[in-house]
Design an enzyme around this catalytic site. Structure first.
Site, PDB file in Angstrom:
ATOM      1  N   TRP A 107     -14.778  -7.771  27.737  1.00 18.49           N
ATOM      2  CA  TRP A 107     -14.246  -9.018  27.195  1.00 18.49           C
ATOM      3  C   TRP A 107     -13.127  -9.488  28.123  1.00 18.49           C
ATOM      4  CZ3 TRP A 107      -9.138  -9.920  25.527  1.00 18.49           C
ATOM      5  CH2 TRP A 107      -8.931 -11.254  25.123  1.00 18.49           C
ATOM      6  N   GLU A 138     -18.901  -9.593  25.600  1.00 17.97           N
ATOM      7  CA  GLU A 138     -18.403 -10.161  24.333  1.00 17.97           C
ATOM      8  C   GLU A 138     -17.987 -11.621  24.505  1.00 17.97           C
ATOM      9  OE1 GLU A 138     -15.075  -8.047  22.726  1.00 17.97           O
ATOM     10  OE2 GLU A 138     -14.934  -9.338  20.948  1.00 17.97           O
ATOM     11  N   LYS A 171     -16.594 -15.436  23.024  1.00 17.27           N
ATOM     12  CA  LYS A 171     -15.489 -15.884  22.185  1.00 17.27           C
ATOM     13  C   LYS A 171     -15.458 -17.409  22.151  1.00 17.27           C
ATOM     14  CE  LYS A 171     -10.665 -14.916  21.350  1.00 17.27           C
ATOM     15  NZ  LYS A 171      -9.564 -13.998  21.552  1.00 17.27           N
ATOM     16  N   ASP A 173     -18.502 -10.617  17.898  1.00 17.55           N
ATOM     17  CA  ASP A 173     -17.264 -10.328  17.165  1.00 17.55           C
ATOM     18  C   ASP A 173     -17.180 -11.303  15.993  1.00 17.55           C
ATOM     19  OD1 ASP A 173     -14.455 -10.710  16.375  1.00 17.55           O
ATOM     20  OD2 ASP A 173     -13.975  -9.331  17.999  1.00 17.55           O
ATOM     21  N   HIS A 229     -15.156 -14.555  16.233  1.00 13.28           N
ATOM     22  CA  HIS A 229     -15.274 -15.378  17.428  1.00 13.28           C
ATOM     23  C   HIS A 229     -16.190 -16.587  17.284  1.00 13.28           C
ATOM     24  CE1 HIS A 229     -13.689 -12.117  20.408  1.00 13.28           C
ATOM     25  NE2 HIS A 229     -12.902 -12.325  19.380  1.00 13.28           N
ATOM     26  N   HIS A 238     -18.505  -6.231  16.799  1.00 13.83           N
ATOM     27  CA  HIS A 238     -17.091  -6.035  16.530  1.00 13.83           C
ATOM     28  C   HIS A 238     -16.868  -6.548  15.118  1.00 13.83           C
ATOM     29  CE1 HIS A 238     -15.004  -5.569  20.704  1.00 13.83           C
ATOM     30  NE2 HIS A 238     -15.840  -4.609  20.425  1.00 13.83           N
ATOM     31  N   ASP A 274      -9.293 -16.517  14.418  1.00 11.48           N
ATOM     32  CA  ASP A 274      -9.610 -15.156  14.879  1.00 11.48           C
ATOM     33  C   ASP A 274      -8.409 -14.238  14.654  1.00 11.48           C
ATOM     34  OD1 ASP A 274     -10.822 -13.031  16.230  1.00 11.48           O
ATOM     35  OD2 ASP A 274     -10.071 -13.704  18.169  1.00 11.48           O
ATOM     36  N   ASP A 302      -8.093 -11.344  13.104  1.00 12.88           N
ATOM     37  CA  ASP A 302      -8.282  -9.886  13.137  1.00 12.88           C
ATOM     38  C   ASP A 302      -7.610  -9.165  11.977  1.00 12.88           C
ATOM     39  OD1 ASP A 302      -9.924  -9.320  15.589  1.00 12.88           O
ATOM     40  OD2 ASP A 302      -8.326 -10.509  16.506  1.00 12.88           O
ATOM     41  N   ASP A 346     -13.025  -4.190  15.219  1.00 10.63           N
ATOM     42  CA  ASP A 346     -12.015  -4.828  16.066  1.00 10.63           C
ATOM     43  C   ASP A 346     -11.059  -5.647  15.205  1.00 10.63           C
ATOM     44  OD1 ASP A 346     -10.514  -5.864  18.070  1.00 10.63           O
ATOM     45  OD2 ASP A 346     -12.050  -7.215  18.855  1.00 10.63           O
TER      46      ASP A 346
HETATM   47  C1  RNT Z   1     -10.538 -10.409  21.782  1.00  8.72           C
HETATM   48  C2  RNT Z   1     -11.726  -9.541  21.633  1.00  8.72           C
HETATM   49  C3  RNT Z   1     -11.591  -8.124  22.152  1.00  8.72           C
HETATM   50  C4  RNT Z   1     -10.256  -7.496  21.814  1.00  8.72           C
HETATM   51  C5  RNT Z   1     -10.202  -6.001  22.021  1.00  8.72           C
HETATM   52  C6  RNT Z   1      -8.811  -5.494  22.101  1.00  8.72           C
HETATM   53  O1  RNT Z   1     -10.659 -11.586  21.121  1.00  8.72           O
HETATM   54  O2  RNT Z   1     -12.152  -9.524  20.318  1.00  8.72           O
HETATM   55  O3  RNT Z   1     -12.651  -7.371  21.725  1.00  8.72           O
HETATM   56  O4  RNT Z   1      -9.880  -7.749  20.505  1.00  8.72           O
HETATM   57  O5  RNT Z   1     -10.981  -5.635  23.068  1.00  8.72           O
HETATM   58 ZN    ZN Z   2     -13.704  -8.149  19.779  1.00  9.27          ZN
END
Ligand code: RNT
Ligand code: ZN
Length: 426
Positions: free
Chosen positions: A192, A233, A235, A267, A270, A294, A302, A304, A334
């Site tokens: 990523w 990955e 986004k 993810d 994302h 993720h 986003d 998290d 994640d």
């Molecule tokens: C960032 C991505 C990525 C990170 C990690 C730390 O938007 O989701 O995967 O969160 O690799």
């Molecule tokens: Zn991620």
């Protein structure tokens, strides 16, 4: 929480009743428990220290990702992180994996820059993972929080900077493959990058051309597919990259399909908030060989947040089970929450992912499929609704009991004790 929750004896009676209830719907609870036990989750190491890593003390997180909160007890060294993780893995039923980032290298006093990392810098992690009985290790190059990542990494217009990050990602793949060999299970290395632009760019194509060319170089070295899987990955946006992300969904999906050996990483944070991640799984797996997830929880953006067994999360696992995709999907987490006890964040989120998988495995799948096949959509809707009230809890408790892990809130008692005796002293 003051008292310890009651455990196994009543849970077993409840479990037997639950098993019978599921059996009347044609659901084999023992088969579900066997699949759940055979499905490792890759637990992300970066929840324990707010994605700081240990390259240097008080590293500043950059790249458009953000932890918020300042709960005491954050891990400030590899030893502390490992100590915390030992408790985490004790409180999660089953055998799982650890997902490491390059910024968690163990340099033993002789640091190197990211383009020069080698398996030896992660040897203590491999030893620890084997001693802890983990299923395996996964890996990620860290293309952020570095003086050379300020404007861009693999898509940077400056060839020297691109080459630095190409070398970092290539080195990371070798570490991933080495983990695969050491631990004896296939390791996933996920790329990523934060490259993007705060304001509207004029040239959207140039950075993507450079990123595609850089990735070709990153993936040029063939590594044994039994021991190693690459992933990319995508986004939508990041903080400071609101207007343009070089590695967008379309970009990486195209790249993964063209390459043929690279998994696509989805993810959950994302995409636009109204998009369904679950819906993408069966579409992508028509063409991509493998998927990396993720599992995360975005709240409005986003963000998290800690994963919970909410409807979007459950829908992801339902898709994996309904489409028979578990074998082609690597499941990783994640998220990073610094506002609550970090060990609780790890444990609650991982258990929520497992519980979501269990719920999916306990769906009355045959009845749902039959209702749909004959076009009885009222019956299908009724089955979905009645499924929500089925006795998932006793089955989950039994799974915890069989894996010597606290059921229900029992894990909080241990976490609270650890907070008092260990975290509070940091
Ligand atoms: C960032 C991505 C990525 C990170 C990690 C730390 O938007 O989701 O995967 O969160 O690799
Ligand atoms: Zn991620």
């Amino acid at each position: 929480m003051t008292s310890r929750p009651r455990l196994s004896c009543t849970a077993t009676a409840g479990f037997n009743a639950a098993r019978d209830t599921y059996a009347t719907l044609g659901v084999d609870v023992e088969a579900a428990l066997a699949t759940l036990a055979a499905t490792p989750i890759s637990v992300h190491c970066w929840q324990g220290d707010d994605v700081g890593g240990f390259e240097k003390a008080d590293a500043v997180l950059t790249g458009g990702i953000q932890t918020t909160g300042n709960y005491p007890g954050k891990a400030r060294s590899l030893d502390q992180l490992r100590q915390d993780l030992e408790l985490v893995f004790k409180l999660i039923p089953g055998r799982h994996r650890l997902n490491l980032h390059a910024i968690y290298a163990d340099f033993a006093g002789r640091p190197v820059d990211r383009d020069a990392i080698e398996p030896k810098h992660f040897a203590s992690w491999a030893d620890w993972a084997i001693a802890t009985g983990l299923h395996g290790l996964d890996f990620n190059p860290s293309n952020f929080s570095h003086p050379k990542s300020v404007t861009a990494t693999l898509s940077h217009p400056d060839r020297a900077i691109r080459e630095f990050w190409i070398a970092h990602c290539a080195a990371s793949r070798r570490i991933g493959a080495w983990f695969g060999k050491k631990l004896g299970t296939r390791s996933v290395t996920n790329v990523w990058i934060p490259d993007g632009s705060k304001d509207t760019p004029f040239d959207r194509a140039g950075p993507r051309e450079r990123l595609a060319a850089s990735l070709d170089q990153v993936f040029a070295e063939k590594l044994p597919p039994k021991l190693h899987l690459d992933a990319v990955e995508s986004k939508l946006f990041g903080i400071g990259a609101e207007s343009y992300t070089v590695g967008s969904h379309e970009f990486y999906l195209g790249y993964a399909l063209k390459n043929g050996n690279v998994a696509y990483c989805l993810d959950a944070g994302h995409f636009h908030p109204t998009e369904s991640l679950a819906d993408k799984i069966s579409a992508i797996l028509q063409f991509a060989p493998a998927l990396l997830l993720h599992v995360s929880r975005g709240v409005r953006w986003d963000s998290d947040h800690v994963v919970t067994a909410d409807d979007p999360t459950r829908a992801i696992f339902e898709e994996l089970v309904r489409g028979d995709f578990l074998g082609r999907t690597a499941i990783g987490l994640d998220y990073f929450d610094a506002s609550i006890n970090r060990i609780a964040a790890w444990v609650i989120g991982t258990r929520a992912a497992q519980k979501s998988l269990l719920a999916a495995l306990l769906e009355p799948a045959a009845q749902l499929r039959d209702a749909e096949t004959v076009g009885d959509h009222a019956l299908r809707l009724a089955l979905f609704e009645e499924s929500r009230a089925l006795p998932l809890g006793p089955v989950w408790d039994e799974f915890c009991r069989r894996h010597n892990t606290p059921a229900r809130l029992g894990y909080m008692t241990e976490i609270q004790h650890y907070e008092k005796t260990v975290l509070a002293k940091r």
